[in-house]
Design a protein around this motif. Structure first.
Motif, PDB file in Angstrom:
ATOM      1  N   ASN A   1       0.816  -1.212   0.000  1.00  0.00           N
ATOM      2  CA  ASN A   1       0.000   0.000   0.000  1.00  0.00           C
ATOM      3  C   ASN A   1       0.851   1.264   0.000  1.00  0.00           C
ATOM      4  O   ASN A   1       0.525   2.240  -0.691  1.00  0.00           O
ATOM      5  N   LEU A   2       1.927   1.253   0.748  1.00  0.00           N
ATOM      6  CA  LEU A   2       2.811   2.410   0.756  1.00  0.00           C
ATOM      7  C   LEU A   2       3.466   2.582  -0.615  1.00  0.00           C
ATOM      8  O   LEU A   2       3.572   3.696  -1.135  1.00  0.00           O
ATOM      9  N   GLY A   3       3.883   1.465  -1.215  1.00  0.00           N
ATOM     10  CA  GLY A   3       4.469   1.529  -2.547  1.00  0.00           C
ATOM     11  C   GLY A   3       3.496   2.094  -3.569  1.00  0.00           C
ATOM     12  O   GLY A   3       3.864   2.915  -4.412  1.00  0.00           O
ATOM     13  N   GLU A   4       2.231   1.658  -3.492  1.00  0.00           N
ATOM     14  CA  GLU A   4       1.222   2.175  -4.423  1.00  0.00           C
ATOM     15  C   GLU A   4       1.021   3.678  -4.228  1.00  0.00           C
ATOM     16  O   GLU A   4       0.896   4.438  -5.195  1.00  0.00           O
ATOM     17  N   ASN A   5       0.983   4.125  -2.980  1.00  0.00           N
ATOM     18  CA  ASN A   5       0.795   5.550  -2.711  1.00  0.00           C
ATOM     19  C   ASN A   5       1.990   6.371  -3.189  1.00  0.00           C
ATOM     20  O   ASN A   5       1.819   7.462  -3.745  1.00  0.00           O
ATOM     21  N   TYR A   6       3.200   5.863  -2.974  1.00  0.00           N
ATOM     22  CA  TYR A   6       4.383   6.550  -3.503  1.00  0.00           C
ATOM     23  C   TYR A   6       4.282   6.661  -5.033  1.00  0.00           C
ATOM     24  O   TYR A   6       4.596   7.704  -5.614  1.00  0.00           O
ATOM     25  N   LYS A   7       3.867   5.566  -5.680  1.00  0.00           N
ATOM     26  CA  LYS A   7       3.743   5.573  -7.148  1.00  0.00           C
ATOM     27  C   LYS A   7       2.751   6.632  -7.600  1.00  0.00           C
ATOM     28  O   LYS A   7       3.035   7.415  -8.511  1.00  0.00           O
ATOM     29  N   ASP A   8       1.592   6.660  -6.972  1.00  0.00           N
ATOM     30  CA  ASP A   8       0.559   7.607  -7.370  1.00  0.00           C
ATOM     31  C   ASP A   8       0.987   9.050  -7.116  1.00  0.00           C
ATOM     32  O   ASP A   8       0.492   9.977  -7.769  1.00  0.00           O
ATOM     33  N   ALA A   9       1.901   9.235  -6.168  1.00  0.00           N
ATOM     34  CA  ALA A   9       2.416  10.577  -5.880  1.00  0.00           C
ATOM     35  C   ALA A   9       3.620  10.935  -6.751  1.00  0.00           C
ATOM     36  O   ALA A   9       4.179  12.022  -6.620  1.00  0.00           O
ATOM     37  N   GLY A  10       4.034  10.008  -7.624  1.00  0.00           N
ATOM     38  CA  GLY A  10       5.167  10.279  -8.501  1.00  0.00           C
ATOM     39  C   GLY A  10       6.524  10.021  -7.878  1.00  0.00           C
ATOM     40  O   GLY A  10       7.557  10.353  -8.478  1.00  0.00           O
ATOM     41  N   ARG A  11       6.538   9.410  -6.694  1.00  0.00           N
ATOM     42  CA  ARG A  11       7.811   9.120  -6.018  1.00  0.00           C
ATOM     43  C   ARG A  11       8.276   7.717  -6.401  1.00  0.00           C
ATOM     44  O   ARG A  11       8.320   6.783  -5.589  1.00  0.00           O
ATOM     45  N   LEU A  12       8.620   7.554  -7.671  1.00  0.00           N
ATOM     46  CA  LEU A  12       8.866   6.230  -8.223  1.00  0.00           C
ATOM     47  C   LEU A  12      10.109   5.570  -7.651  1.00  0.00           C
ATOM     48  O   LEU A  12      10.159   4.343  -7.508  1.00  0.00           O
TER      49      LEU A  12
ATOM     50  N   TYR B   1       6.780   0.591 -13.455  1.00  0.00           N
ATOM     51  CA  TYR B   1       7.834   0.455 -14.462  1.00  0.00           C
ATOM     52  C   TYR B   1       7.525   1.320 -15.688  1.00  0.00           C
ATOM     53  O   TYR B   1       8.420   1.941 -16.268  1.00  0.00           O
ATOM     54  N   LEU B   2       6.248   1.343 -16.088  1.00  0.00           N
ATOM     55  CA  LEU B   2       5.858   2.164 -17.230  1.00  0.00           C
ATOM     56  C   LEU B   2       6.124   3.640 -16.958  1.00  0.00           C
ATOM     57  O   LEU B   2       6.724   4.343 -17.772  1.00  0.00           O
ATOM     58  N   LYS B   3       5.656   4.106 -15.800  1.00  0.00           N
ATOM     59  CA  LYS B   3       5.813   5.515 -15.467  1.00  0.00           C
ATOM     60  C   LYS B   3       7.279   5.895 -15.313  1.00  0.00           C
ATOM     61  O   LYS B   3       7.665   7.034 -15.604  1.00  0.00           O
ATOM     62  N   GLY B   4       8.085   4.946 -14.866  1.00  0.00           N
ATOM     63  CA  GLY B   4       9.516   5.198 -14.708  1.00  0.00           C
ATOM     64  C   GLY B   4      10.328   4.936 -15.958  1.00  0.00           C
ATOM     65  O   GLY B   4      11.556   5.040 -15.927  1.00  0.00           O
ATOM     66  N   LYS B   5       9.625   4.549 -17.056  1.00  0.00           N
ATOM     67  CA  LYS B   5      10.276   4.258 -18.341  1.00  0.00           C
ATOM     68  C   LYS B   5      11.344   3.176 -18.202  1.00  0.00           C
ATOM     69  O   LYS B   5      12.386   3.219 -18.874  1.00  0.00           O
ATOM     70  N   ARG B   6      11.067   2.228 -17.338  1.00  0.00           N
ATOM     71  CA  ARG B   6      11.969   1.083 -17.158  1.00  0.00           C
ATOM     72  C   ARG B   6      11.451  -0.056 -18.021  1.00  0.00           C
ATOM     73  O   ARG B   6      10.792  -0.989 -17.565  1.00  0.00           O
ATOM     74  N   ILE B   7      11.736   0.047 -19.318  1.00  0.00           N
ATOM     75  CA  ILE B   7      11.090  -0.789 -20.323  1.00  0.00           C
ATOM     76  C   ILE B   7      11.485  -2.259 -20.192  1.00  0.00           C
ATOM     77  O   ILE B   7      10.637  -3.149 -20.324  1.00  0.00           O
ATOM     78  N   GLU B   8      12.751  -2.528 -19.944  1.00  0.00           N
ATOM     79  CA  GLU B   8      13.180  -3.924 -19.848  1.00  0.00           C
ATOM     80  C   GLU B   8      12.497  -4.627 -18.685  1.00  0.00           C
ATOM     81  O   GLU B   8      12.045  -5.775 -18.817  1.00  0.00           O
TER      82      GLU B   8
END
Length: 209
Positions: free
Chosen positions: A28-39, A70-77
């Motif tokens: 849940n914390l990871g999801e919230n960080y993601k949604d806040a842009g803290r990838l 990964y998509l938002k962070g452009k970590r394609i591999e």
């Protein structure tokens, strides 16, 4: 996020890092960080929860969150490796003509389109749409899959330099894009709030066409 951070600290201290409740909080914390842009903070937590999800079925939802990160962070591999793993798991655990498998195929196809792999998107979306048309022909998500497949043909047409091939791809894209958009418009009341962008996205593809 501060609440999840505090809960995580307390649960690690009381239950240990590997306890299911602790890992739920990690996710849940990871999801919230993601949604806040803290990838940079989100991805390690989501990766940890994803690994825990292999033994904790209640964390199966983390896979989609990690893929999105990964998509938002452009970590394609990393995205491609996770998508392939997710597809293999889905094929092994779901019936080949099930709506659930179709949903996975369409979701992965959409993400492949996002990262610029239009050919792979076409393959996944074609399979997903075929299932949707068989089992849920009148559902809004069937028309969404149709529009996305049209988008895959459109993306390939834009990249194509041969005029004949470009015309062929555009001819495949156009009816899919029109029918997908119109079908979702007619079923707008059944589209859930979390999918509210599907009609504007379909319209954007039509404009691009």
């Amino acid at each position: 996020m501060p609440l999840f951070e505090e809960v995580l600290e307390r649960r690690v201290r009381k239950l240990g890092r590997n306890h299911p409740d602790t890992q739920w909080t990690v996710a849940n914390l990871g999801e919230n960080y993601k949604d806040a842009g803290r990838l940079e903070e989100a991805i390690p937590l989501l990766e940890e929860a994803y690994e825990s999800g292999k033994r904790l079925p209640q964390l199966a939802w983390v896979k989609a969150q990690l893929r999105d990160a990964y998509l938002k962070g452009k970590r394609i591999e990393e995205f491609q490796a996770l998508a392939e793993s997710e597809l293999q798991d889905a094929r092994a655990s779901l019936a080949k003509d099930s709506p659930e498998l179709a949903a996975v195929l369409v979701s992965l196809g959409k993400d492949c389109l996002t990262v610029g792999d239009a050919a792979q998107a076409e393959r996944l979306l074609s399979e997903g749409l075929a299932i949707c048309q068989q089992v849920t022909p009148d559902a809004w998500n069937t028309f969404n899959a149709q529009s996305l497949l049209g988008g895959a043909f459109l993306a390939q047409a834009i990249a194509e330099t041969d005029p004949a091939k470009k015309s062929e791809l555009l001819a495949k894209a156009e009816p899919l894009l029109i029918q997908g958009y119109e079908g979702m418009q007619q079923r707008q009341s059944s589209i859930p709030p979390q999918a509210s962008t599907v009609i504007p996205d379909a319209l954007d593809r039509l404009i691009e066409l």
